[in-house]
Enzyme design. Structure first.
Site, short mmCIF file in Angstrom:
data_model
loop_
_atom_site.label_atom_id
_atom_site.label_comp_id
_atom_site.label_asym_id
_atom_site.label_seq_id
_atom_site.Cartn_x
_atom_site.Cartn_y
_atom_site.Cartn_z
N ASP A 1 54.33 60.21 50.30
CA ASP A 1 54.37 59.10 49.33
C ASP A 1 54.97 57.87 50.02
OD1 ASP A 1 53.60 60.43 46.68
OD2 ASP A 1 55.14 61.77 47.48
N ASP B 1 48.67 55.92 55.78
CA ASP B 1 47.79 54.75 55.75
C ASP B 1 48.57 53.50 55.34
OD1 ASP B 1 48.09 55.88 53.16
OD2 ASP B 1 46.47 54.61 52.42
N ASP C 1 61.47 71.51 46.48
CA ASP C 1 61.77 70.35 47.32
C ASP C 1 61.85 70.81 48.79
OD1 ASP C 1 62.93 68.27 48.73
OD2 ASP C 1 64.35 67.76 47.16
N GLU D 1 44.10 60.19 51.83
CA GLU D 1 43.56 59.39 52.92
C GLU D 1 42.30 58.66 52.46
OE1 GLU D 1 42.63 61.81 56.26
OE2 GLU D 1 42.24 60.08 57.54
N GLU E 1 53.92 72.80 56.31
CA GLU E 1 53.34 71.54 55.83
C GLU E 1 54.13 71.08 54.61
OE1 GLU E 1 49.09 71.21 55.06
OE2 GLU E 1 49.43 69.36 53.94
N THR F 1 42.14 63.90 54.17
CA THR F 1 42.74 64.39 52.93
C THR F 1 42.31 63.50 51.75
OG1 THR F 1 44.75 63.08 52.79
CG2 THR F 1 44.79 64.95 54.31
N LYS F 2 42.66 63.98 50.57
CA LYS F 2 42.32 63.26 49.33
C LYS F 2 42.98 61.87 49.32
CE LYS F 2 42.49 64.16 44.44
NZ LYS F 2 43.72 64.10 43.66
C1 LIG Z 1 50.78 61.13 48.51
S1 LIG Z 1 50.74 62.86 48.26
C2 LIG Z 1 49.75 63.45 49.63
C3 LIG Z 1 49.14 64.78 49.37
C4 LIG Z 1 48.23 65.34 50.48
N1 LIG Z 1 48.97 65.59 51.71
C5 LIG Z 1 47.07 64.42 50.74
O1 LIG Z 1 47.06 63.76 51.79
O2 LIG Z 1 46.14 64.39 49.91
C6 LIG Z 1 52.36 63.36 48.74
C7 LIG Z 1 52.75 64.74 48.25
O3 LIG Z 1 54.02 65.05 48.78
C8 LIG Z 1 54.76 65.77 47.81
N2 LIG Z 1 56.20 65.65 48.12
C9 LIG Z 1 56.90 64.52 48.28
N3 LIG Z 1 58.17 64.78 48.59
C10 LIG Z 1 58.28 66.14 48.62
C11 LIG Z 1 59.35 67.03 48.87
N4 LIG Z 1 60.58 66.58 49.14
N5 LIG Z 1 59.11 68.34 48.80
C12 LIG Z 1 57.86 68.81 48.52
N6 LIG Z 1 56.80 68.01 48.29
C13 LIG Z 1 57.00 66.69 48.33
C14 LIG Z 1 54.36 65.14 46.49
O4 LIG Z 1 54.57 66.01 45.41
C15 LIG Z 1 52.87 64.85 46.74
O5 LIG Z 1 52.06 65.92 46.29
#
Ligand SMILES: C[S@@+](CC[C@H](N)C(=O)[O-])C[C@H]1O[C@@H](n2cnc3c(N)ncnc32)[C@H](O)[C@@H]1O
Length: 225
Positions: free
Chosen positions: A133, A169, A110, A207, A58, A204-205
């Site tokens: 994101d 979304d 990353d 969402e 994930e 999810t949060k």
């Molecule tokens: C908008 S949040 C969504 C979090 C969770 N999946 C949710 O739906 O509540 C996106 C997450 O992806 C992580 N993220 C983005 N690019 C990443 C990468 N290249 N490697 C690891 N994490 C990453 C960010 O740090 C962030 O916590």
């Protein structure tokens, strides 16, 4: 100092979020048990997990509550969850411990680098990316994780018939994701109804935030051919 032209564009911004005491303690005490350090050696799933279940990564677990719930439900699968943010890492470490999950570990790095350096080709049964994101401003679109180079990378890592499940979304991101996968010869679509959430994915949060803003939610699943 000028920013180097060679600096890679990342899909995240590392914010120094404040850690609660519980999260900080989770990181201090539980990392040795549940955190896999980033390194240039490939992950040996069979040494890390007790069962020989499916291998699922994930990317971007956020606070990780949903991640823990999925691992608790799909006990026969093994999960490596990747994110960069310390508060989420602390929270998920505590969840793994509370729920005594034997099938979930974390890498704090990353995900693109993890896939490149730590994941053997044709080894993954699935990749989950829930609410990446959206980088919705036009000038930020280039930071989106799911673009052609990323599809090329994961096409090497997924097994034949392995799947990638992305939920978002943001309509514009959903359309761009569907387009690039449809154009790529290595994938075929699995679900034609993008508005039907698979039962294994809890809300999810992020969402809930999107839904409260009136957004629709796409669950997009493509299979590696
Ligand atoms: C908008 S949040 C969504 C979090 C969770 N999946 C949710 O739906 O509540 C996106 C997450 O992806 C992580 N993220 C983005 N690019 C990443 C990468 N290249 N490697 C690891 N994490 C990453 C960010 O740090 C962030 O916590």
């Amino acid at each position: 100092m000028p920013i180097s032209k060679n600096r890679p564009i990342r899909s995240y911004v590392l914010r120094q979020g404040r850690l609660t005491k519980f999260q900080a303690n989770g990181i201090k005490l539980l990392s040795p048990m549940y955190l896999i350090p980033f390194e240039s050696n490939t992950i040996k799933w069979d040494n890390i997990f007790e069962n020989k279940g499916k291998k699922i990564i994930e990317i971007g677990f956020g606070m990780g509550d949903t991640t823990a719930e999925i691992a608790e439900t799909l006990t026969k699968s093994n999960f490596i969850a990747i994110d960069v943010h310390p508060p989420g890492v602390g929270n998920l470490l505590n969840k793994i411990n509370e729920k005594e999950l034997k099938n979930l570990k974390i890498i704090q790095y990353d995900a693109v680098e993890v896939l490149k350096k730590m994941v053997i080709n044709k080894s993954l049964d699935a990749i989950h990316i829930f609410f990446p994101d959206p980088w919705h401003k036009k000038r930020h679109n280039k930071r989106r994780l799911i673009q052609e180079p990323f599809l090329e990378l994961i096409s090497k890592k997924l097994k034949k018939n392995g799947y990638i499940h992305i939920a978002t979304d943001w309509e514009d991101y959903a359309n761009s994701i569907i387009n690039i996968f449809n154009k790529n010869e290595f994938y075929k679509i699995k679900n034609s109804n993008f508005f039907k959430k698979p039962s294994y994915r809890p809300k999810t949060k992020y969402e809930n935030r999107g839904v409260n803003l009136g957004h629709k939610v796409w669950d997009i699943i493509f299979v590696k051919v």
